[in-house]
Design a protein around this motif. Structure first.
Motif, mmCIF file in Angstrom:
data_model
loop_
_atom_site.group_PDB
_atom_site.id
_atom_site.type_symbol
_atom_site.label_atom_id
_atom_site.label_comp_id
_atom_site.label_asym_id
_atom_site.label_seq_id
_atom_site.Cartn_x
_atom_site.Cartn_y
_atom_site.Cartn_z
ATOM 1 N N ALA A 156 20.370 -7.662 41.230
ATOM 2 C CA ALA A 156 19.780 -8.172 42.473
ATOM 3 C C ALA A 156 20.171 -9.623 42.716
ATOM 4 C CB ALA A 156 18.263 -8.030 42.427
ATOM 5 N N GLU A 157 20.139 -10.442 41.671
ATOM 6 C CA GLU A 157 20.480 -11.854 41.833
ATOM 7 C C GLU A 157 21.950 -12.045 42.147
ATOM 8 O OE1 GLU A 157 19.146 -13.699 38.250
ATOM 9 O OE2 GLU A 157 17.057 -13.880 38.940
ATOM 10 N N LEU A 158 22.818 -11.289 41.498
ATOM 11 C CA LEU A 158 24.246 -11.421 41.746
ATOM 12 C C LEU A 158 24.635 -10.920 43.134
ATOM 13 C CD1 LEU A 158 25.580 -10.326 38.254
ATOM 14 C CD2 LEU A 158 25.798 -12.578 39.271
ATOM 15 N N LEU A 159 23.972 -9.878 43.612
ATOM 16 C CA LEU A 159 24.260 -9.349 44.942
ATOM 17 C C LEU A 159 23.474 -10.071 46.026
ATOM 18 C CD1 LEU A 159 24.403 -5.496 44.244
ATOM 19 C CD2 LEU A 159 26.240 -7.195 44.176
ATOM 20 N N GLU A 160 22.620 -11.002 45.591
ATOM 21 C CA GLU A 160 21.829 -11.822 46.518
ATOM 22 C C GLU A 160 20.936 -10.958 47.411
ATOM 23 O OE1 GLU A 160 24.799 -14.128 48.518
ATOM 24 O OE2 GLU A 160 24.952 -15.584 46.888
ATOM 25 N N VAL A 161 20.236 -10.022 46.782
ATOM 26 C CA VAL A 161 19.232 -9.225 47.478
ATOM 27 C C VAL A 161 17.876 -9.527 46.839
ATOM 28 C CG1 VAL A 161 20.793 -7.381 48.198
ATOM 29 C CG2 VAL A 161 19.678 -7.227 45.977
ATOM 30 N N PRO A 162 16.807 -9.646 47.637
ATOM 31 C CA PRO A 162 15.522 -10.076 47.092
ATOM 32 C C PRO A 162 14.685 -8.963 46.467
ATOM 33 C CG PRO A 162 15.367 -9.885 49.466
ATOM 34 C CD PRO A 162 16.797 -9.600 49.111
ATOM 35 N N SER A 163 15.124 -7.703 46.598
ATOM 36 C CA SER A 163 14.301 -6.613 46.072
ATOM 37 C C SER A 163 15.173 -5.445 45.650
ATOM 38 C CB SER A 163 13.304 -6.144 47.141
ATOM 39 O OG SER A 163 12.599 -4.995 46.714
ATOM 40 N N ILE A 164 14.836 -4.869 44.488
ATOM 41 C CA ILE A 164 15.509 -3.660 44.018
ATOM 42 C C ILE A 164 14.468 -2.782 43.329
ATOM 43 C CG2 ILE A 164 16.214 -4.791 41.869
ATOM 44 C CD1 ILE A 164 18.780 -3.061 42.006
ATOM 45 N N VAL A 165 14.413 -1.518 43.714
ATOM 46 C CA VAL A 165 13.397 -0.584 43.205
ATOM 47 C C VAL A 165 14.071 0.719 42.798
ATOM 48 C CG1 VAL A 165 11.252 0.652 43.689
ATOM 49 C CG2 VAL A 165 11.670 -1.571 44.759
ATOM 50 N N ASP A 166 13.698 1.233 41.631
ATOM 51 C CA ASP A 166 14.197 2.520 41.147
ATOM 52 C C ASP A 166 13.071 3.533 41.269
ATOM 53 O OD1 ASP A 166 16.247 4.075 40.168
ATOM 54 O OD2 ASP A 166 15.733 3.731 38.062
ATOM 55 N N TRP A 167 13.244 4.486 42.183
ATOM 56 C CA TRP A 167 12.227 5.505 42.442
ATOM 57 C C TRP A 167 12.563 6.799 41.716
ATOM 58 C CZ3 TRP A 167 7.881 4.428 45.241
ATOM 59 C CH2 TRP A 167 7.901 3.301 46.064
ATOM 60 N N ALA A 168 11.599 7.352 40.991
ATOM 61 C CA ALA A 168 11.745 8.675 40.391
ATOM 62 C C ALA A 168 11.272 9.726 41.388
ATOM 63 C CB ALA A 168 10.929 8.763 39.099
ATOM 64 N N VAL A 169 12.014 10.822 41.472
ATOM 65 C CA VAL A 169 11.660 11.899 42.400
ATOM 66 C C VAL A 169 10.939 12.995 41.612
ATOM 67 C CG1 VAL A 169 12.513 13.529 44.123
ATOM 68 C CG2 VAL A 169 13.713 11.352 43.763
ATOM 69 N N ASP A 170 9.645 13.162 41.889
ATOM 70 C CA ASP A 170 8.823 14.154 41.195
ATOM 71 C C ASP A 170 8.626 15.350 42.126
ATOM 72 O OD1 ASP A 170 6.910 15.675 39.911
ATOM 73 O OD2 ASP A 170 5.747 13.951 39.230
ATOM 74 N N TYR A 171 9.391 16.427 41.862
ATOM 75 C CA TYR A 171 9.325 17.596 42.743
ATOM 76 C C TYR A 171 8.046 18.402 42.517
ATOM 77 C CZ TYR A 171 14.164 16.637 43.950
ATOM 78 O OH TYR A 171 15.310 16.037 44.416
ATOM 79 N N GLN A 172 7.473 18.304 41.324
ATOM 80 C CA GLN A 172 6.262 19.067 41.028
ATOM 81 C C GLN A 172 5.084 18.568 41.857
ATOM 82 O OE1 GLN A 172 5.294 19.224 36.890
ATOM 83 N NE2 GLN A 172 3.528 20.587 37.170
ATOM 84 N N THR A 173 4.941 17.252 41.959
ATOM 85 C CA THR A 173 3.835 16.679 42.739
ATOM 86 C C THR A 173 4.248 16.290 44.148
ATOM 87 O OG1 THR A 173 4.299 14.430 41.952
ATOM 88 C CG2 THR A 173 2.776 15.779 40.638
ATOM 89 N N GLN A 174 5.553 16.496 44.455
ATOM 90 C CA GLN A 174 6.066 16.155 45.795
ATOM 91 C C GLN A 174 5.839 14.675 46.119
ATOM 92 O OE1 GLN A 174 7.353 18.945 48.319
ATOM 93 N NE2 GLN A 174 7.893 19.267 46.171
ATOM 94 N N ARG A 175 6.213 13.832 45.139
ATOM 95 C CA ARG A 175 6.005 12.395 45.335
ATOM 96 C C ARG A 175 7.208 11.612 44.798
ATOM 97 N NH1 ARG A 175 0.548 11.537 46.484
ATOM 98 N NH2 ARG A 175 0.777 9.285 46.211
ATOM 99 N N TYR A 176 7.350 10.404 45.330
ATOM 100 C CA TYR A 176 8.278 9.411 44.773
ATOM 101 C C TYR A 176 7.450 8.432 43.953
ATOM 102 C CZ TYR A 176 11.036 11.153 48.738
ATOM 103 O OH TYR A 176 11.676 11.951 49.648
#
Length: 372
Positions: free
Chosen positions: A187-207
């Protein structure tokens, strides 16, 4: 050096008394002479010591309000401190070379107005010189910017290669911490203020937000810990597309920033994680930044697959009823063993056996081992 040489050539070719370039801070009105030239045998010799003592006045107000390329004729007494009496017949033409933020760049030419049309000819000459100076400085600025970009890209490449190497060498205990650090560095090298890794849970239909990093000026509270399928258009679009997607609103806000999503697929081919970077910039992320994020995502996939394989292998080894020992090929020292082997030896833990040679348990002499 190039500008000083150009000033000298201009002065000698035109027969003027002196030429100089000044940088003026329009906020503090501080003035600095960045380049100057004087004829060796002219009235400007008396002016030479006074040139650095340029003083603010009505002429500067006129310069600040003038357009780039404009030329004004000014009396020396209006521009310089302590003007010698010997140069009262000298005139000064001043032109605006550039305006950058709060800096005004001005060129001046001093000359003896001893013939009709001298001032007009000098003004034409000064305008032509300013055009050449602007073209030169723009080229220098562009080269400087390109050099900075190249250095930044090289630094980003080296840092990301190191992060990738660290990730590839990680184990189950260190993977999460190393990945979190890699997200921050990316994030710092690409100069972006936010980075989030979302897990995809198909069983509960949620991120589910698995991990994230945010700069101090980017509100983490604006990002939920979980999102239901159908509640986030961008996450839904990335999951359904199964590839890299980008969204750039006309006016990005914390609630609706510019975003880029890179999808990681699981063993069944479905998107299992979605890596999203967010920024308040209106311009879309460039191809170089997209490529960097896709490389990071591919590295994470490779490491996750390796760790999953190692975990399954370890589980199979530990649950086997047959005694299994993993020894070093170099010197046959014990590296790992399963529960059945510990039970065979009457040991409760593996720690006392790690690093031991085979003869401690199975052989009286290491020469008896068939390494073939």
């Amino acid at each position: 050096e190039a500008i000083n040489a150009a000033l000298a050539s201009l002065g000698r070719a035109s027969g003027v008394s002196g030429a100089a370039i000044w940088e003026i801070d329009t906020r503090s009105l501080s003035i600095a002479c960045t380049a100057q030239w004087h004829a060796k045998a002219s009235v400007s010799e008396a002016l030479e010591s006074s040139l650095p003592s340029l003083r603010p006045g009505p002429w500067l107000v006129s310069m600040i309000g003038a357009d780039v390329g404009s030329v004004l004729t000014v009396e020396p007494s209006e521009m310089f401190e302590d003007v010698p009496k010997t140069i009262f017949e000298t005139q000064v033409s001043a032109g605006v070379i550039a305006k950058n933020d709060e800096t005004l760049t001005v060129a001046t030419i001093s000359y003896l107005d001893d013939a009709d049309g001298t001032a007009t000819a000098i003004d034409y000459l000064l305008r032509g010189a300013m055009i050449l100076l602007r073209q030169f400085t723009r080229r220098v600025d562009l080269e400087s910017q390109l050099d900075k970009v190249a250095r930044r890209q090289a630094k980003a490449h080296n840092s990301m290669m190191k992060s990738a190497a660290d990730l590839l060498a990680s184990n189950l205990e260190t993977f999460d911490n190393l990945l979190q650090e890699s997200l921050r560095e990316t994030a710092e090298l690409l100069e972006v203020p936010s980075i989030v890794d979302w897990a995809v849970d198909y069983q509960t239909q949620r991120y589910v937000r698995a991990r994230s990093w945010h700069s101090e000026d980017f509100s983490e509270h604006a990002i939920a810990n979980t999102e239901e399928f159908g509640s986030s258009d961008f996450l839904d679009a990335a999951r359904k597309a199964g590839r890299t997607v980008q969204s750039t609103p006309e006016r990005p806000t914390l609630a609706n920033p510019s975003r880029l999503a890179v999808v990681r697929r699981g063993p069944l081919g479905q998107p299992s994680f979605i890596l999203i970077v967010a920024t308040l910039n209106q311009d879309p992320l460039g191809d170089d930044k997209i490529e960097a994020l896709e490389r990071l995502s591919a590295t994470i996939v490779a490491v996750e697959n390796r760790l999953a394989t190692e975990s399954r292998t370890t589980a199979a080894l530990d649950s086997s009823p047959v005694s299994i020992v993993h020894r070093s090929w170099k010197d046959s020292r014990l590296l790992h063993c399963n529960k059945a082997f510990l039970e065979l030896l009457g040991e409760s833990t593996m720690e006392p056996l790690v690093g031991t040679l085979p003869e401690r348990v199975l052989y009286t002499n290491s020469d008896d081992i068939d390494v073939a």
